[in-house]
Design a protein around this motif. Structure first.
Motif: not given
Lengths: 105, 105
Positions: A47, B87, A57, B50-57, B19-20, A16-17, A53, A51, A19, B47-48, B22-23
């Motif tokens: 998609r 993607l 959002y 900003e919105i992208v979940d950096r934990n997953k992508y 957050c479960p 677990y991490y 977050d 993607i 946030c 904008r992209i 994994l980073l």
């Protein structure tokens, strides 16, 4: 993971991490994804919902074919075609499923 | 927040959340954002990212005007215009900055 609601103290172990983002809806940015149910729209919706977050959002999905009363709101936000994602003052038109004229028709 | 590196045990208190995800870069999905430096591209990029979940992508930004050697790779992925986000097997063309013909020109 141990979690005590009364004290708001968490004891967690790998993997677990932590946030620091607050999962508070009041601090989240609103985004609206407009579509019309077409295959291009559904693919884009999948998609985009993957993607985005969700800690930052709050995404509302609006099917304009089923909610024609919201077409004017989408046009006022600058939506020229669907699928489109409205983020504040910006509109991201994602691929091209249908024009707004086609959505109205 | 107390954090012990040796035991991988974390003790956290409000307002930290758990957050479960994994980073771990090895478990992250790769995404490539192609653009050509135009105003439409830069706005979409902002904008992209900003919105992208950096934990997953894990998002790579590629300026095709500066890296013309990667135009073929973008076209092979299905990019018809920029800005575009690739993607996996899907391409999200986001607004319209320039066609690939214009990028090559």
């Amino acid at each position: 993971m141990y979690y005590s609601e009364s004290t708001d103290i968490f004891i967690v172990s790998f993997p677990y991490y932590i946030c620091p983002e607050l999962l508070n809806p009041n601090t989240m940015t609103k985004a609206v994804f407009y579509h019309a149910g077409c295959p291009v729209c559904i693919n884009a919706e999948n998609r985009i919902t993957e993607i985005v977050d969700r800690n930052k959002y709050d995404v509302e999905i609006v099917h304009l074919g089923e909610h024609k009363g919201r077409i004017a709101e989408a046009e006022a936000a600058g939506v020229k075609s669907v699928p489109a994602l409205v983020l504040g003052h910006d509109v991201l038109h994602i691929n091209h499923g249908a024009s707004m004229a086609e959505v109205k028709g």
